[in-house]
Scaffold this active site. Structure first.
Site, mmCIF file in Angstrom:
data_model
loop_
_atom_site.group_PDB
_atom_site.id
_atom_site.type_symbol
_atom_site.label_atom_id
_atom_site.label_comp_id
_atom_site.label_asym_id
_atom_site.label_seq_id
_atom_site.Cartn_x
_atom_site.Cartn_y
_atom_site.Cartn_z
ATOM 1 C CG HIS B 7 -0.298 0.101 2.537
ATOM 2 N ND1 HIS B 7 0.033 -1.019 3.274
ATOM 3 C CD2 HIS B 7 0.109 1.151 3.300
ATOM 4 C CE1 HIS B 7 0.605 -0.657 4.409
ATOM 5 N NE2 HIS B 7 0.654 0.670 4.451
ATOM 6 C CG HIS B 79 4.079 4.440 5.387
ATOM 7 N ND1 HIS B 79 3.197 4.922 6.323
ATOM 8 C CD2 HIS B 79 3.660 3.183 5.109
ATOM 9 C CE1 HIS B 79 2.291 3.996 6.611
ATOM 10 N NE2 HIS B 79 2.548 2.924 5.878
ATOM 11 C CD GLU B 130 3.873 -0.771 7.296
ATOM 12 O OE1 GLU B 130 3.202 -0.012 6.568
ATOM 13 O OE2 GLU B 130 3.378 -1.409 8.248
#
Lengths: 134, 134
Positions: B7, B79, B130
């Site tokens: 994502h 992010h 991430e």
């Protein structure tokens, strides 16, 4: 209307170092740098299974990412490019809802040779959005 | 090592307005808001054919995105989350190459119930990354 994420663009001050970080630290497949003087950037593609990241370094005068790097000298996420089937339909719907298309509102030929438009980040909560006709 | 883009996370000050912009202006499929108090955010998923965008609004005290929104009050790209097969292998390789893992270096359970780590943006040209074990 919104299709695939075509790419996520990241502006960087040092393309060689950025490509090395994605290749050597993250184990990603990265392309050789490609100079796109008509777009004012040199690009490295980070190929991922479902989309790609484009690492961009300014090229020449008046690079469209120069101001962003002045503000963010270490680099940062610059824009997200989404595919649409029909860019004129997409533009008209956006304008009808009050969203602002950057420039004169006419699609330009983007870095992949396809029609593109950019949308004003203020209308999308600080995110610069590129639409590319797939 | 680097797998799919799981994502792209976008921090926004007003989740209702942001979800409406993605739904009504961009014609995207957006989920109902989901409160994740243990992660300090409320999230709306923008479902795309190849990945998803997560619109995040702070929830409660000490939200991990509160400082970002203080600095970027209109919102912005926060992010990128990449999938990896083996998060401990990925972490060890990153640390060997000198990259910094945030926190104590131990994977935490992320918002999708899977082990995650965050990497220092200074090691990746201003991009907060991430990693999520797929």
């Amino acid at each position: 209307m919104l299709g695939r994420v075509n790419h996520i663009a990241i502006a960087v001050p040092d393309l060689t170092a950025a490509a090395a970080a994605y290749r050597d630290r993250l184990g990603a497949t990265v392309s050789q740098p490609q100079a796109l003087p008509e777009h004012g950037v040199t690009v490295v593609f980070v190929e991922l299974p479902n989309t790609k990241v484009e690492l961009l370094q300014p090229l020449g005068e008046n690079s469209p990412i120069a101001a962003f790097l002045d503000k963010n000298p270490s680099g940062g996420m610059h824009h997200i490019c989404y595919e649409v089937d029909d860019i004129l339909f997409a533009r008209d719907r956006l304008v009808e809802t009050g969203a602002r298309v950057l420039g004169d509102g006419q699609p330009k030929t983007g870095a992949h040779g396809k029609p593109v438009l950019f949308l004003h980040p203020k209308d999308f909560f600080g995110t610069l959005i590129e639409l590319e006709q797939a």
